[in-house]
Motif scaffolding. Structure first.
Motif, PDB file in Angstrom:
ATOM      1  N   SER A   1       0.862  -1.174   0.000  1.00 49.35           N
ATOM      2  CA  SER A   1       0.000   0.000   0.000  1.00 49.35           C
ATOM      3  C   SER A   1       0.903   1.230   0.000  1.00 49.35           C
ATOM      4  CB  SER A   1      -0.921  -0.008   1.219  1.00 49.35           C
ATOM      5  OG  SER A   1      -1.828   1.086   1.175  1.00 49.35           O
ATOM      6  N   PHE A   2       0.312   2.391   0.195  1.00 53.26           N
ATOM      7  CA  PHE A   2       1.115   3.608   0.201  1.00 53.26           C
ATOM      8  C   PHE A   2       0.503   4.623   1.146  1.00 53.26           C
ATOM      9  CE2 PHE A   2      -2.098   4.307  -3.044  1.00 53.26           C
ATOM     10  CZ  PHE A   2      -2.504   5.603  -2.816  1.00 53.26           C
ATOM     11  N   TYR A   3       1.303   5.577   1.518  1.00 51.19           N
ATOM     12  CA  TYR A   3       0.827   6.724   2.269  1.00 51.19           C
ATOM     13  C   TYR A   3       1.264   7.976   1.515  1.00 51.19           C
ATOM     14  CZ  TYR A   3       5.647   6.765   4.105  1.00 51.19           C
ATOM     15  OH  TYR A   3       7.008   6.794   4.237  1.00 51.19           O
ATOM     16  N   GLN A   4       0.844   9.129   1.978  1.00 47.65           N
ATOM     17  CA  GLN A   4       1.131  10.369   1.261  1.00 47.65           C
ATOM     18  C   GLN A   4       1.921  11.340   2.133  1.00 47.65           C
ATOM     19  OE1 GLN A   4      -2.031  11.896  -1.352  1.00 47.65           O
ATOM     20  NE2 GLN A   4      -3.298  10.197  -0.663  1.00 47.65           N
ATOM     21  N   ILE A   5       2.839  12.037   1.483  1.00 51.12           N
ATOM     22  CA  ILE A   5       3.652  13.042   2.152  1.00 51.12           C
ATOM     23  C   ILE A   5       3.371  14.386   1.504  1.00 51.12           C
ATOM     24  CG2 ILE A   5       5.996  13.811   2.677  1.00 51.12           C
ATOM     25  CD1 ILE A   5       6.897  10.934   2.603  1.00 51.12           C
ATOM     26  N   GLY A   6       2.917  15.354   2.302  1.00 52.98           N
ATOM     27  CA  GLY A   6       2.615  16.685   1.788  1.00 52.98           C
ATOM     28  C   GLY A   6       3.825  17.598   1.871  1.00 52.98           C
ATOM     29  N   ARG A   7       4.076  18.328   0.799  1.00 54.48           N
ATOM     30  CA  ARG A   7       5.204  19.250   0.743  1.00 54.48           C
ATOM     31  C   ARG A   7       4.756  20.586   0.163  1.00 54.48           C
ATOM     32  NH1 ARG A   7       7.344  16.512   3.884  1.00 54.48           N
ATOM     33  NH2 ARG A   7       9.189  15.177   3.673  1.00 54.48           N
ATOM     34  N   ILE A   8       5.345  21.664   0.681  1.00 59.98           N
ATOM     35  CA  ILE A   8       5.124  22.984   0.094  1.00 59.98           C
ATOM     36  C   ILE A   8       5.858  23.018  -1.246  1.00 59.98           C
ATOM     37  CG2 ILE A   8       5.549  25.452   0.334  1.00 59.98           C
ATOM     38  CD1 ILE A   8       5.291  25.112   3.354  1.00 59.98           C
ATOM     39  N   GLN A   9       5.109  23.200  -2.320  1.00 57.76           N
ATOM     40  CA  GLN A   9       5.672  23.131  -3.665  1.00 57.76           C
ATOM     41  C   GLN A   9       6.083  24.500  -4.205  1.00 57.76           C
ATOM     42  OE1 GLN A   9       5.986  20.090  -5.179  1.00 57.76           O
ATOM     43  NE2 GLN A   9       7.101  20.997  -6.894  1.00 57.76           N
ATOM     44  N   GLU A  10       5.243  25.503  -3.950  1.00 55.05           N
ATOM     45  CA  GLU A  10       5.527  26.855  -4.437  1.00 55.05           C
ATOM     46  C   GLU A  10       5.032  27.869  -3.410  1.00 55.05           C
ATOM     47  OE1 GLU A  10       7.197  27.874  -6.960  1.00 55.05           O
ATOM     48  OE2 GLU A  10       7.380  26.091  -8.224  1.00 55.05           O
ATOM     49  N   VAL A  11       5.684  29.021  -3.389  1.00 59.86           N
ATOM     50  CA  VAL A  11       5.298  30.122  -2.499  1.00 59.86           C
ATOM     51  C   VAL A  11       5.404  31.420  -3.286  1.00 59.86           C
ATOM     52  CG1 VAL A  11       5.865  31.393  -0.393  1.00 59.86           C
ATOM     53  CG2 VAL A  11       6.140  28.907  -0.442  1.00 59.86           C
ATOM     54  N   GLY A  12       4.438  32.310  -3.115  1.00 64.73           N
ATOM     55  CA  GLY A  12       4.502  33.605  -3.801  1.00 64.73           C
ATOM     56  C   GLY A  12       3.179  33.955  -4.440  1.00 64.73           C
ATOM     57  N   ASP A  13       3.230  34.576  -5.607  1.00 66.16           N
ATOM     58  CA  ASP A  13       2.028  34.909  -6.365  1.00 66.16           C
ATOM     59  C   ASP A  13       1.682  33.723  -7.256  1.00 66.16           C
ATOM     60  OD1 ASP A  13      -0.007  35.895  -7.868  1.00 66.16           O
ATOM     61  OD2 ASP A  13       1.151  37.491  -8.841  1.00 66.16           O
ATOM     62  N   LEU A  14       0.659  32.979  -6.889  1.00 68.35           N
ATOM     63  CA  LEU A  14       0.264  31.780  -7.637  1.00 68.35           C
ATOM     64  C   LEU A  14      -1.075  31.994  -8.341  1.00 68.35           C
ATOM     65  CD1 LEU A  14       1.246  29.068  -4.988  1.00 68.35           C
ATOM     66  CD2 LEU A  14       2.652  30.051  -6.813  1.00 68.35           C
ATOM     67  N   SER A  15      -1.313  33.235  -8.774  1.00 64.80           N
ATOM     68  CA  SER A  15      -2.603  33.574  -9.391  1.00 64.80           C
ATOM     69  C   SER A  15      -2.829  32.857 -10.709  1.00 64.80           C
ATOM     70  CB  SER A  15      -2.701  35.093  -9.592  1.00 64.80           C
ATOM     71  OG  SER A  15      -1.608  35.576 -10.370  1.00 64.80           O
ATOM     72  N   THR A  16      -1.771  32.387 -11.359  1.00 71.27           N
ATOM     73  CA  THR A  16      -1.922  31.660 -12.626  1.00 71.27           C
ATOM     74  C   THR A  16      -1.991  30.154 -12.408  1.00 71.27           C
ATOM     75  OG1 THR A  16       0.487  31.608 -12.963  1.00 71.27           O
ATOM     76  CG2 THR A  16      -0.726  33.466 -13.907  1.00 71.27           C
ATOM     77  N   TYR A  17      -2.037  29.737 -11.152  1.00 69.13           N
ATOM     78  CA  TYR A  17      -2.116  28.311 -10.826  1.00 69.13           C
ATOM     79  C   TYR A  17      -3.509  27.973 -10.295  1.00 69.13           C
ATOM     80  CZ  TYR A  17       2.998  28.005 -11.186  1.00 69.13           C
ATOM     81  OH  TYR A  17       4.294  28.024 -11.639  1.00 69.13           O
ATOM     82  N   TYR A  18      -3.766  26.685 -10.186  1.00 67.84           N
ATOM     83  CA  TYR A  18      -5.062  26.207  -9.741  1.00 67.84           C
ATOM     84  C   TYR A  18      -4.857  25.164  -8.645  1.00 67.84           C
ATOM     85  CZ  TYR A  18      -6.143  28.225 -14.287  1.00 67.84           C
ATOM     86  OH  TYR A  18      -6.231  29.072 -15.354  1.00 67.84           O
ATOM     87  N   GLY A  19      -5.955  24.783  -7.996  1.00 65.41           N
ATOM     88  CA  GLY A  19      -5.877  23.766  -6.957  1.00 65.41           C
ATOM     89  C   GLY A  19      -7.073  22.842  -7.008  1.00 65.41           C
ATOM     90  N   TYR A  20      -6.835  21.550  -6.740  1.00 64.29           N
ATOM     91  CA  TYR A  20      -7.973  20.641  -6.570  1.00 64.29           C
ATOM     92  C   TYR A  20      -8.830  21.146  -5.406  1.00 64.29           C
ATOM     93  CZ  TYR A  20      -5.976  17.025  -9.632  1.00 64.29           C
ATOM     94  OH  TYR A  20      -5.494  16.323 -10.703  1.00 64.29           O
ATOM     95  N   GLN A  21      -8.153  21.692  -4.411  1.00 65.60           N
ATOM     96  CA  GLN A  21      -8.835  22.281  -3.267  1.00 65.60           C
ATOM     97  C   GLN A  21      -8.244  23.657  -3.024  1.00 65.60           C
ATOM     98  OE1 GLN A  21      -8.442  20.063   0.376  1.00 65.60           O
ATOM     99  NE2 GLN A  21      -9.933  21.297   1.473  1.00 65.60           N
TER     100      GLN A  21
END
Length: 229
Positions: A91-111
């Motif tokens: 099986s697997f587990y998940q590790i959360g990491r901060i990917q980007e910081v700053g102005d992310l207005s051109t990005y999207y999120g599942y949440q």
């Protein structure tokens, strides 16, 4: 030849819904071959599909208020979660990491979380060292998170355990002692563990644990797994 680029779908890490879509796609393609309707399909439509570009985060937090070196800032934080196999590769587990910081207005999120009225808060480790995970079972996690604790220390901890289903991170008692003796670094850093709090008027409203969200306002715990440090 049938090319299916499945991508991702919100709250579907096992791609179960995507598998259903793939099935329908294949069935439709076979039907098009049998009916020869594919001969009437304009292939120019395929080449109008935009090229793949990674502008999607598992969690995007916008306009969070953040104080650094005595100065106020408002930043966006993009978080991704990565699958990691367990020791037996069953099986697997998940590790959360901060990917980007700053102005992310051109990005999207599942949440997405609009944090324009929220302040970033570093989580603390619960001061009482617990003996084992059975002691952790008896904790009131919501109360701990509301009081600013995002991890608990355990003295008798199996080194093979890498994650738990608790909505709070676990650290060894030895690492807790080292952390207390170490000069703290900036908590908002690319590649850093995605664990922190979002508060308003001194009240914690969201707990971000390992890149997952616990909405304390609505008592909605969406944390699939925490990590053991």
């Amino acid at each position: 030849t049938i090319l299916i680029e499945s991508g991702g779908y919100s709250e579907d890490p096992e791609k179960q819904f995507i598998r259903q879509l793939n099935y329908v796609s294949i069935l439709s393609a076979l039907n098009a071959i049998e009916q020869k309707s594919y001969l009437e399909t304009n292939t120019d439509l395929y080449f109008k599909i935009p090229r793949n570009d990674r502008k999607l985060f598992d969690l995007k937090i916008t306009k969070v208020n953040f104080n650094y070196l005595g100065q106020p800032y408002q930043i966006d934080i993009g978080i991704n979660r990565y699958e990691k196999d367990n020791n037996n590769h069953t099986s697997f587990y998940q590790i959360g990491r901060i990917q980007e910081v700053g102005d992310l207005s051109t990005y999207y999120g599942y949440q997405d979380i609009d944090a324009s009225n929220l302040h970033f808060k570093v989580g603390q480790t619960y001061p009482k060292i617990l003996q084992n995970l059975s002691d952790v079972d008896r904790l009131d996690f919501k109360d701990l998170l509301k009081n600013g604790y995002t991890s608990v220390a355990v003295s008798n901890l199996d080194s093979d355990i890498k994650f738990t289903n608790y909505p709070i991170n676990i650290i060894s008692a030895q690492k807790m002692t080292i952390a207390l003796q170490t000069q703290p670094k900036s908590p908002v850093k690319i590649g850093h563990d995605a664990t922190f709090l979002l508060e308003k008027n001194g009240q914690v409203e969201y707990a971000i644990i390992n890149g997952f969200v616990y909405n304390l306002k609505n008592d909605h715990n969406n944390i699939i797994n925490s990590i053991v440090k």
